[in-house]
Design an enzyme around this catalytic site. Structure first.
Site, PDB file in Angstrom:
ATOM      1  N   ASN A 152       0.803  -1.232   0.000  1.00  0.00           N
ATOM      2  CA  ASN A 152       0.000   0.000   0.000  1.00  0.00           C
ATOM      3  C   ASN A 152       0.835   1.281   0.000  1.00  0.00           C
ATOM      4  OD1 ASN A 152       0.747  -0.503   2.636  1.00  0.00           O
ATOM      5  ND2 ASN A 152      -1.191   0.119   3.532  1.00  0.00           N
ATOM      6  N   GLU A 251       4.499  -3.935  12.533  1.00  0.00           N
ATOM      7  CA  GLU A 251       3.483  -2.901  12.339  1.00  0.00           C
ATOM      8  C   GLU A 251       2.335  -3.601  11.630  1.00  0.00           C
ATOM      9  OE1 GLU A 251       1.114  -0.750  11.116  1.00  0.00           O
ATOM     10  OE2 GLU A 251       2.473   0.149   9.637  1.00  0.00           O
ATOM     11  N   CYS A 285      -3.349   1.082   6.973  1.00  0.00           N
ATOM     12  CA  CYS A 285      -3.657   0.544   8.309  1.00  0.00           C
ATOM     13  C   CYS A 285      -4.142   1.654   9.224  1.00  0.00           C
ATOM     14  CB  CYS A 285      -2.419  -0.129   8.893  1.00  0.00           C
ATOM     15  SG  CYS A 285      -0.982   0.949   8.839  1.00  0.00           S
ATOM     16  N   GLU A 459       8.164   2.825  14.662  1.00  0.00           N
ATOM     17  CA  GLU A 459       8.936   3.244  13.482  1.00  0.00           C
ATOM     18  C   GLU A 459       8.801   4.755  13.358  1.00  0.00           C
ATOM     19  OE1 GLU A 459       7.070   0.571  10.411  1.00  0.00           O
ATOM     20  OE2 GLU A 459       9.180   0.026  10.186  1.00  0.00           O
TER      21      GLU A 459
HETATM   22  O1  LIG Z   1      -0.817   0.414   6.189  1.00  0.00           O
HETATM   23  C1  LIG Z   1      -0.043   0.973   6.928  1.00  0.00           C
HETATM   24  C2  LIG Z   1       1.114   1.640   6.430  1.00  0.00           C
HETATM   25  C3  LIG Z   1       1.472   2.872   7.190  1.00  0.00           C
HETATM   26  C4  LIG Z   1       0.723   4.044   6.742  1.00  0.00           C
HETATM   27  C5  LIG Z   1       1.329   5.322   7.235  1.00  0.00           C
HETATM   28  O2  LIG Z   1       2.516   5.394   7.505  1.00  0.00           O
HETATM   29  O3  LIG Z   1       0.601   6.270   7.342  1.00  0.00           O
END
Ligand SMILES: O=CCCCC(=O)O
Length: 478
Positions: A152, A251, A285, A459
């Site tokens: 994604n 994550e 997410c 992170e």
């Molecule tokens: O799907 C999760 C990836 C992280 C999205 C983000 O950093 O905003």
């Protein structure tokens, strides 16, 4: 970019898979093949770990300032190449160019942030409480890291892991999602251009990801796994990592509640809802998955949200006018469709959208559902699409209970005009992150991560680099 790299990237070179295997990457806007990519094998995974292990000591010994400057050059190159890379992301992921450009700015920033952090891995010196000795704590790189990234955010999830790993002095093997390997391979080339030595960053796309990742996690030279993806896969990987007691940063999935209290500024709440829901067409997410709105403002909030959602332009990501691109693949769009159908069959009403348009490609209409029944799967599973289910609540206690009624705990959003309530509710929410009167939490300078089954570790921010460092304690007598 001159060409799309379609081989693996091991020890500073593009190489074919050891068995010559390849797999196809599809354009989500048309369902047609756009690239054929080398399909990494177990032997390739071992070769990549060989390269990362061989480069580890020298990279760890490289001066922090030099590592910082290499990352800084990577940031500059990413910024210069942002448009080409955004187009590549759109090509393989389907997201609109607007989203892809946003991702590129976000992704590049991880290199800048960790260029700045690389020189700040300070330890601790203190006197033991007994007064007998000193306690010296030094930070050392964890070692060879396996990085597994999702489709994604093909650039940002790679840079969010590579940036702190390299800053800390670790070497890596990246296994990108097989739907979106092209961006990761382009990043490997960019990092080489920035001066990252051969072997420090290796990229192994693979269809048989289970075997390939498992092989690496059972190689004693690998000391860390950083994974972004579903909780389901995360559980399996945690089990694999347990065999060698590997350090993990996970994550995982989310089921973000978006709370709107009656005292909120409704215009701001709708603006925030559009970002929290529609960034990346809902394929995040962090996407608001469930909207809980205080009964007295629910009809008005729903009406305004439906109006904004119905005005969005759906189309191929590469069209400059597109605001919502196709979803990444058939499985994702059919899951969204079945969650909506089930919710509607149980009594929900679609104020807007609620179906797949007839055109080819993996499109889904921006959708707002009201009167969603409490047991509906759409309130419990990650939707990963442009659908906003709305449920009402009557008071603060009920709002918190509904929000926390999930095994996930990644992010929650709260809209209220009362700061004391906002902070009280934020503290009561079981989530690693809260957007308080804000629909976007993601920031390279902030610790991103979840509680409960949304993951382990952080992170981004200063904490993000600590995840790639071990603390070594030296008891000193003098
Ligand atoms: O799907 C999760 C990836 C992280 C999205 C983000 O950093 O905003």
């Amino acid at each position: 970019m001159d060409r799309t790299i379609t081989d693996l990237y091991i020890n500073g070179k593009a190489v074919p898979a050891s068995d010559g295997g390849r797999f196809d990457v599809l354009d989500p806007a048309t369902g047609k093949v756009i690239a054929s990519v080398a399909d990494g094998t177990v032997a390739d995974a071992i070769a990549a770990v060989d390269a990362a292990a061989a480069a580890a000591a020298q990279w760890a010994a490289t001066a922090p300032r030099e590592r910082a400057e290499t990352l800084r050059r990577a940031f500059v190159l990413m910024t210069e190449r942002a448009e080409d890379l955004a187009r590549l992301i759109t090509l393989e992921n389907g997201k609109s160019l607007r989203d892809a450009r946003g991702e590129m700015a976000y992704a590049a920033e991880f290199f800048r942030w960790y260029a700045e952090e690389a020189v700040r891995s300070a330890g601790v010196v203190t006197t033991a409480p007994s007064g007998q000795n000193r306690i010296l704590v030094v930070r050392q790189p964890v070692g060879v890291c396996v990085l597994v990234t999702p489709w994604n955010f093909p650039a940002a999830m790679a840079t969010r892991k590579i940036g702190p790993a390299l800053a800390a002095g670790c070497t890596v093997v990246l296994k990108p999602a097989s739907d979106t390997p092209l961006t990761a391979l382009a990043l490997a080339g960019l990092l080489a251009d920035a001066g990252v030595p051969a072997g420090v960053v290796n990229v192994v796309p693979a269809r048989r990801s289970g075997e390939v990742v498992s092989t690496m996690l059972h190689d004693p030279r690998v000391r860390k796994l950083s994974f972004t993806g579903s909780t389901e896969v995360g559980r399996v990987l945690l089990g694999e990592a347990a065999d060698q007691v590997i350090n993990t940063s996970m994550e995982l999935g989310g089921n973000a509640p978006f709370l709107v209290f009656a005292d909120a500024d409704l215009d701001a709440a709708v603006d925030g809802a559009m970002i929290a829901k529609m960034r990346n067409a809902g394929e995040a997410c962090t996407a608001a998955n469930r909207f809980y709105v205080e009964t007295s403002v629910a009809a008005e909030f729903s009406r305004r949200l439906a109006e904004r959602m119905s005005a969005l332009r759906l189309g191929p990501g590469s069209d400059e006018n597109t605001e919502v691109g196709p979803l990444v693949n058939e499985a994702t769009v059919s899951k969204v469709d079945s969650l909506v159908r089930e919710a509607v069959a149980a009594g929900a009403t679609a104020l807007v959208g609620g179906r797949r348009p007839s055109q080819a490609g993996f499109y889904y209409e921006p959708t707002v559902l009201c009167d969603v029944r409490p047991g509906s799967a759409i309130l419990h599973e990650e939707i990963f699409g442009p659908v906003a289910p709305i449920v009402t609540f009557d008071d603060e206690r009920e709002a918190i209970e509904l929000a926390n009624d999930t095994e996930y705990g990644l992010v929650s959003y709260v809209y209220t005009g009362d700061l004391a309530r906002g902070l009280r509710v934020s503290e009561a929410l079981e989530a690693g992150m809260v957007g308080l009167n804000r629909g976007l939490v993601s920031d390279p300078a902030a610790p991103f991560g979840g509680v409960k089954q949304s993951g382990l570790g952080r992170e981004g921010g200063h904490e993000g680099m600590l995840d790639y460092l071990e603390s070594k304690y030296i008891a000193v007598q003098w």
